[in-house]
Design a protein around this motif. Structure first.
Motif, short mmCIF file in Angstrom:
data_model
loop_
_atom_site.label_atom_id
_atom_site.label_comp_id
_atom_site.label_asym_id
_atom_site.label_seq_id
_atom_site.Cartn_x
_atom_site.Cartn_y
_atom_site.Cartn_z
N THR A 64 0.84 -1.18 0.00
CA THR A 64 0.00 0.00 0.00
C THR A 64 0.89 1.24 0.00
N THR A 65 0.33 2.36 -0.45
CA THR A 65 1.09 3.60 -0.46
C THR A 65 1.14 4.19 0.94
N LEU A 66 2.00 5.20 1.11
CA LEU A 66 2.09 5.86 2.41
C LEU A 66 0.75 6.47 2.79
N ASP A 67 0.06 7.12 1.86
CA ASP A 67 -1.24 7.72 2.16
C ASP A 67 -2.24 6.66 2.61
N THR A 93 20.67 11.78 19.27
CA THR A 93 20.65 11.60 17.81
C THR A 93 19.77 10.41 17.49
N LEU A 94 18.77 10.65 16.62
CA LEU A 94 17.83 9.60 16.22
C LEU A 94 17.98 9.31 14.74
N ILE A 95 17.84 8.04 14.38
CA ILE A 95 17.66 7.64 12.98
C ILE A 95 16.19 7.29 12.82
N LEU A 96 15.50 7.99 11.92
CA LEU A 96 14.09 7.73 11.65
C LEU A 96 13.93 7.08 10.29
N ASP A 97 13.32 5.92 10.26
CA ASP A 97 13.05 5.19 9.04
C ASP A 97 11.81 5.76 8.35
N ALA A 98 11.52 5.29 7.15
CA ALA A 98 10.27 5.62 6.48
C ALA A 98 9.14 4.78 7.08
N SER A 100 4.49 4.78 7.87
CA SER A 100 3.41 5.64 8.35
C SER A 100 3.47 5.89 9.85
N THR A 101 3.79 4.87 10.65
CA THR A 101 3.82 5.07 12.10
C THR A 101 5.03 5.91 12.50
N VAL A 102 6.17 5.70 11.83
CA VAL A 102 7.34 6.53 12.10
C VAL A 102 7.07 7.98 11.66
N THR A 103 6.35 8.15 10.56
CA THR A 103 5.97 9.50 10.13
C THR A 103 5.11 10.17 11.19
N ALA A 104 4.15 9.44 11.76
CA ALA A 104 3.32 10.00 12.84
C ALA A 104 4.19 10.38 14.03
N PHE A 105 5.17 9.56 14.36
CA PHE A 105 6.09 9.86 15.46
C PHE A 105 6.93 11.10 15.15
N GLY A 106 7.49 11.17 13.95
CA GLY A 106 8.34 12.30 13.58
C GLY A 106 7.62 13.63 13.65
N ARG A 107 6.35 13.63 13.32
CA ARG A 107 5.57 14.87 13.35
C ARG A 107 5.33 15.38 14.77
N LEU A 108 5.55 14.52 15.76
CA LEU A 108 5.38 14.93 17.16
C LEU A 108 6.66 15.49 17.77
N LEU A 109 7.75 15.53 17.00
CA LEU A 109 9.04 15.95 17.53
C LEU A 109 9.27 17.46 17.49
N ASN A 119 15.76 8.85 6.17
CA ASN A 119 15.46 8.63 4.75
C ASN A 119 13.99 8.92 4.45
N ASN A 120 13.27 9.44 5.44
CA ASN A 120 11.82 9.64 5.36
C ASN A 120 11.53 11.01 4.75
N LEU A 121 11.29 11.03 3.45
CA LEU A 121 11.08 12.30 2.76
C LEU A 121 9.76 12.96 3.14
N ALA A 122 8.80 12.18 3.60
CA ALA A 122 7.51 12.74 4.01
C ALA A 122 7.64 13.63 5.23
N LEU A 123 8.72 13.46 6.01
CA LEU A 123 8.92 14.27 7.21
C LEU A 123 9.62 15.60 6.94
#
Length: 252
Positions: A64-67, A93-98, A100-109, A119-123
């Motif tokens: 499935t796509t990210l969306d 120092t954090l490494i964030l993967d691509a 959907s759940t990691v994207t949700a986490f990154g947006r809370l930072l 490598n998560n371009l959506a962030l």
């Protein structure tokens, strides 16, 4: 249920075999014509093949796509992301993967003081101008389904850096086997991320525990942390704990 989420759940249903239009309509509480339109859309993306009165998957389990992933189990993913915040301290120092759940986490930072390698371009739109965030972006080949980079360029860059924690997810998490993904490029990068970090944190909702539908695997370190939701069964939690997981329950 929005069309994006409904189509993603249609694909999940079809993984179990051929299902006809009327069955799918009853399952999702929509009209048969709505299901036909969804199947026609998925057929156009080559994800399914239409049959008389229904559909089957066109090949192996499709990605499935990210969306689409963001639309599925949104409240659980947000709860997991919030629970993971407590595991991170300012100055790390954090490494964030691509994913959907990691994207949700990154947006809370936002508002935290961190160095982030990703490598998560959506962030990038969220974190690029965030005060307190020192952002390092990994290059490589783009996987459009996850909006993440992979490949030798990303791995070579990672090998020049170390981190306190890697935060990652997967299509499946299986005790004794590790993280399940659709491609070898993905698991090669995940393995490099985990090797360059002192701690690995895996964000996975209960539906991903025990799933082994894809073909590529990234072994987990001897000790790691799993953040999941309360729907995870006691049996799954026990197996993963025996496989080295420290389990954090979202909302606990």
């Amino acid at each position: 249920m929005r069309g994006t989420e409904r189509r993603a759940r249609l694909l999940e249903a079809l993984e179990l075999g051929e299902i006809d239009v009327d069955d799918l309509a009853r399952r999702f509480g929509v009209s048969a014509s709505t299901v036909r339109r969804d199947l026609q859309h998925l057929s156009g993306t080559k994800a399914v093949r239409r049959t008389y009165g229904g559909a089957i998957l066109a090949g192996g389990p499709p990605e499935t796509t990210l969306d689409q992933r963001l639309a599925i189990d949104g409240p659980q993913k947000q709860a997991i992301a919030r629970a993971a915040l407590a595991l991170v301290s300012d100055g790390e120092t954090l490494i964030l993967d691509a994913g959907s759940t990691v994207t949700a986490f990154g947006r809370l930072l936002l508002g935290r003081r961190l160095r982030i390698i990703t490598n998560n371009l959506a962030l990038l739109p969220c974190l690029a101008r965030a005060p307190g965030i020192d952002l390092v972006v990994l290059g490589g080949s783009l996987r459009a389904t996850s909006m993440g980079t992979v490949g030798p360029l990303a791995i070579e860059a990672l090998q020049r850096m170390t981190a306190d924690r890697t935060v990652t997810s997967a299509d499946g998490v299986v005790a004794g086997r590790g993280l399940c993904e659709a491609s070898l490029d993905q698991v090669a990068l995940k393995s490099a991320m985990m090797a360059q970090s002192q701690e690995t944190i895996v964000l996975a909702n209960a539906g991903k525990l025990g799933r082994a539908e894809q073909m590529a695997w990234a072994p987990l370190p001897r000790r790691w942390t799993l953040v999941t939701d309360p729907a995870a069964s006691q049996d799954q939690r026990q197996r993963l704990a025996e496989a080295g997981a420290r389990i954090v329950m979202a909302g606990a």
